[in-house]
Design a protein around this motif. Sequence first.
Motif, PDB file in Angstrom:
ATOM      1  N   GLY A  48       0.814  -1.215   0.000  1.00 26.25           N
ATOM      2  CA  GLY A  48       0.000   0.000   0.000  1.00 26.25           C
ATOM      3  C   GLY A  48       0.843   1.259   0.000  1.00 26.25           C
ATOM      4  O   GLY A  48       1.081   1.861  -1.043  1.00 26.25           O
ATOM      5  N   LYS A  49       1.335   1.649   1.153  1.00 28.76           N
ATOM      6  CA  LYS A  49       2.139   2.849   1.275  1.00 28.76           C
ATOM      7  C   LYS A  49       3.623   2.507   1.174  1.00 28.76           C
ATOM      8  O   LYS A  49       4.049   1.413   1.529  1.00 28.76           O
ATOM      9  N   LEU A  50       4.401   3.475   0.709  1.00 28.35           N
ATOM     10  CA  LEU A  50       5.832   3.258   0.529  1.00 28.35           C
ATOM     11  C   LEU A  50       6.520   2.960   1.856  1.00 28.35           C
ATOM     12  O   LEU A  50       7.389   2.091   1.937  1.00 28.35           O
ATOM     13  N   GLU A  51       6.112   3.671   2.927  1.00 28.43           N
ATOM     14  CA  GLU A  51       6.758   3.465   4.224  1.00 28.43           C
ATOM     15  C   GLU A  51       6.400   2.127   4.852  1.00 28.43           C
ATOM     16  O   GLU A  51       7.052   1.694   5.811  1.00 28.43           O
ATOM     17  N   ASP A  52       5.384   1.443   4.327  1.00 31.74           N
ATOM     18  CA  ASP A  52       5.008   0.131   4.842  1.00 31.74           C
ATOM     19  C   ASP A  52       5.567  -1.016   3.995  1.00 31.74           C
ATOM     20  O   ASP A  52       5.301  -2.187   4.295  1.00 31.74           O
ATOM     21  N   SER A  53       6.303  -0.709   2.944  1.00 32.93           N
ATOM     22  CA  SER A  53       6.805  -1.715   2.019  1.00 32.93           C
ATOM     23  C   SER A  53       8.237  -2.100   2.360  1.00 32.93           C
ATOM     24  O   SER A  53       8.926  -1.426   3.130  1.00 32.93           O
ATOM     25  N   ASP A  54       8.676  -3.211   1.773  1.00 34.02           N
ATOM     26  CA  ASP A  54      10.038  -3.714   1.948  1.00 34.02           C
ATOM     27  C   ASP A  54      10.800  -3.604   0.634  1.00 34.02           C
ATOM     28  O   ASP A  54      10.225  -3.777  -0.450  1.00 34.02           O
ATOM     29  N   PHE A  55      12.115  -3.354   0.745  1.00 33.69           N
ATOM     30  CA  PHE A  55      12.946  -3.234  -0.441  1.00 33.69           C
ATOM     31  C   PHE A  55      14.335  -3.777  -0.133  1.00 33.69           C
ATOM     32  O   PHE A  55      14.925  -3.447   0.903  1.00 33.69           O
ATOM     33  N   VAL A  56      14.857  -4.626  -1.028  1.00 31.76           N
ATOM     34  CA  VAL A  56      16.212  -5.160  -0.899  1.00 31.76           C
ATOM     35  C   VAL A  56      16.873  -5.111  -2.266  1.00 31.76           C
ATOM     36  O   VAL A  56      16.307  -5.603  -3.264  1.00 31.76           O
ATOM     37  N   PHE A  57      18.071  -4.531  -2.335  1.00 31.03           N
ATOM     38  CA  PHE A  57      18.860  -4.462  -3.571  1.00 31.03           C
ATOM     39  C   PHE A  57      20.229  -5.088  -3.317  1.00 31.03           C
ATOM     40  O   PHE A  57      20.875  -4.798  -2.298  1.00 31.03           O
ATOM     41  N   THR A  58      20.671  -5.945  -4.248  1.00 28.26           N
ATOM     42  CA  THR A  58      21.954  -6.629  -4.094  1.00 28.26           C
ATOM     43  C   THR A  58      22.715  -6.617  -5.409  1.00 28.26           C
ATOM     44  O   THR A  58      22.127  -6.837  -6.473  1.00 28.26           O
ATOM     45  N   TYR A  59      24.020  -6.380  -5.328  1.00 25.60           N
ATOM     46  CA  TYR A  59      24.910  -6.484  -6.487  1.00 25.60           C
ATOM     47  C   TYR A  59      26.102  -7.358  -6.125  1.00 25.60           C
ATOM     48  O   TYR A  59      26.699  -7.198  -5.054  1.00 25.60           O
ATOM     49  N   LEU A  60      26.462  -8.295  -7.029  1.00 27.92           N
ATOM     50  CA  LEU A  60      27.613  -9.172  -6.824  1.00 27.92           C
ATOM     51  C   LEU A  60      28.555  -9.062  -8.008  1.00 27.92           C
ATOM     52  O   LEU A  60      28.126  -9.120  -9.174  1.00 27.92           O
ATOM     53  N   GLY A  91      30.438  -8.070  -2.999  1.00 23.62           N
ATOM     54  CA  GLY A  91      29.047  -7.679  -3.145  1.00 23.62           C
ATOM     55  C   GLY A  91      28.682  -6.554  -2.194  1.00 23.62           C
ATOM     56  O   GLY A  91      29.372  -6.311  -1.196  1.00 23.62           O
ATOM     57  N   PHE A  92      27.605  -5.858  -2.523  1.00 27.85           N
ATOM     58  CA  PHE A  92      27.068  -4.841  -1.627  1.00 27.85           C
ATOM     59  C   PHE A  92      25.575  -4.722  -1.900  1.00 27.85           C
ATOM     60  O   PHE A  92      25.065  -5.190  -2.938  1.00 27.85           O
ATOM     61  N   GLY A  93      24.886  -4.083  -0.990  1.00 27.42           N
ATOM     62  CA  GLY A  93      23.443  -3.937  -1.154  1.00 27.42           C
ATOM     63  C   GLY A  93      22.867  -2.946  -0.170  1.00 27.42           C
ATOM     64  O   GLY A  93      23.561  -2.459   0.740  1.00 27.42           O
ATOM     65  N   GLY A  94      21.605  -2.655  -0.358  1.00 28.51           N
ATOM     66  CA  GLY A  94      20.864  -1.779   0.538  1.00 28.51           C
ATOM     67  C   GLY A  94      19.488  -2.346   0.796  1.00 28.51           C
ATOM     68  O   GLY A  94      18.956  -3.134  -0.007  1.00 28.51           O
ATOM     69  N   PHE A  95      18.875  -1.954   1.903  1.00 30.51           N
ATOM     70  CA  PHE A  95      17.581  -2.526   2.258  1.00 30.51           C
ATOM     71  C   PHE A  95      16.791  -1.570   3.135  1.00 30.51           C
ATOM     72  O   PHE A  95      17.349  -0.716   3.845  1.00 30.51           O
ATOM     73  N   TYR A  96      15.474  -1.732   3.048  1.00 29.75           N
ATOM     74  CA  TYR A  96      14.534  -1.059   3.944  1.00 29.75           C
ATOM     75  C   TYR A  96      13.459  -2.083   4.274  1.00 29.75           C
ATOM     76  O   TYR A  96      12.759  -2.581   3.388  1.00 29.75           O
ATOM     77  N   GLY A 103      19.339   0.211   5.936  1.00 33.22           N
ATOM     78  CA  GLY A 103      20.785   0.242   5.967  1.00 33.22           C
ATOM     79  C   GLY A 103      21.407  -0.331   4.721  1.00 33.22           C
ATOM     80  O   GLY A 103      20.781  -0.469   3.677  1.00 33.22           O
ATOM     81  N   ALA A 104      22.691  -0.708   4.851  1.00 34.72           N
ATOM     82  CA  ALA A 104      23.466  -1.240   3.741  1.00 34.72           C
ATOM     83  C   ALA A 104      24.387  -2.333   4.259  1.00 34.72           C
ATOM     84  O   ALA A 104      24.671  -2.416   5.464  1.00 34.72           O
ATOM     85  N   TYR A 105      24.869  -3.176   3.350  1.00 31.17           N
ATOM     86  CA  TYR A 105      25.779  -4.247   3.746  1.00 31.17           C
ATOM     87  C   TYR A 105      26.778  -4.527   2.634  1.00 31.17           C
ATOM     88  O   TYR A 105      26.550  -4.184   1.459  1.00 31.17           O
ATOM     89  N   THR A 106      27.895  -5.131   3.007  1.00 31.31           N
ATOM     90  CA  THR A 106      28.933  -5.528   2.071  1.00 31.31           C
ATOM     91  C   THR A 106      29.262  -7.000   2.282  1.00 31.31           C
ATOM     92  O   THR A 106      29.049  -7.550   3.369  1.00 31.31           O
ATOM     93  N   LEU A 107      29.820  -7.636   1.249  1.00 29.62           N
ATOM     94  CA  LEU A 107      30.169  -9.055   1.307  1.00 29.62           C
ATOM     95  C   LEU A 107      31.518  -9.277   0.640  1.00 29.62           C
ATOM     96  O   LEU A 107      31.770  -8.786  -0.466  1.00 29.62           O
ATOM     97  N   LEU A 108      32.393 -10.037   1.313  1.00 28.61           N
ATOM     98  CA  LEU A 108      33.638 -10.543   0.743  1.00 28.61           C
ATOM     99  C   LEU A 108      33.622 -12.055   0.896  1.00 28.61           C
ATOM    100  O   LEU A 108      33.405 -12.569   1.998  1.00 28.61           O
TER     101      LEU A 108
END
Length: 282
Positions: free
Chosen positions: A25-37, A46-51, A81-86
């Motif tokens: 419904g609303k943007l503030e109630d939704s989930d989002f995850v982005f990942t790049y490898l 790799g790194f990514g961001g999420f809400y 936040g954000a995260y990184t991967l090695l």
Amino acid sequence: VGALQLGLSDVMGDHTIGIQLGIAGKLEDSDFVFTYLYLPRRIDVGFGGFYLTDEVIYRYRGTISGIPAYRDLYIRDNIAGAYTLLRYPFNRFWRVDLENTFYRWSELREDRIVTQDFVTGWRKIGERSDFIYAPRLRLVHDNILWGPTGPISGWRAHATLDRSFYFKEYGYLTAYTDLRNYTLFSRRYSFATRLFAGASRGGRAQSFRLDGPEGLRGLPTREEGHKMVLTTMELRFPFIDRLQMSFPLPLTLTHLRGSLFTDFGGVWDVNREFRGAKGGRL
């Protein structure tokens, strides 16, 4: 309301992008995850961001002046936040992963009173937030051979150490391991075993869930604890090789498998209070 999962890759698989959306419904109630490898070198990066957001309402029963009443407690958590991967492979089957996650956590608590005659408005009773840094170190082994419906031979395992550092509160230290073994004793029959063990400590110790898809299958109640042990034994066998229907829809099902399994485990917080059986029963 909906969900979207999108995976993108170049032809050689050197660059991969993953997007997950949970629309509510609303943007503030939704989930989002982005990942790049980035995968062309020996070391994967790799790194990514999420809400992420989560809402839950608990209802407590009571009385007001002798009238049955309920108190609804509303809790809303937000994580962004954000995260990184090695990821470094020692050889074909062993590797080590290092993840670093930085995020902001916030929690909102509200309550209301509900009776048969009236409902009060939501009243804010608490609000907290903090910044967290959470590194994770994981040692992984995986030499699985796959069949048409899943793993059939080999073993895979990981030993993981999680740590968190809160700016305002005490964090947690969590260690757990997950070992899975698959034995193919004929061309179409296999035996699978699993052992999971973990523990968490600290001011905000994490909880392990005994129910759910990774826990005891068929457990009707939600059981949680800061310590957990779980073991599984499962015989996997062919059930239906090919099922073809013409009416009402042309439908063909293949490679349907069956399993005979048993799960055994427990969760607890304090060792001296753990009780595996009472009156001769688990």
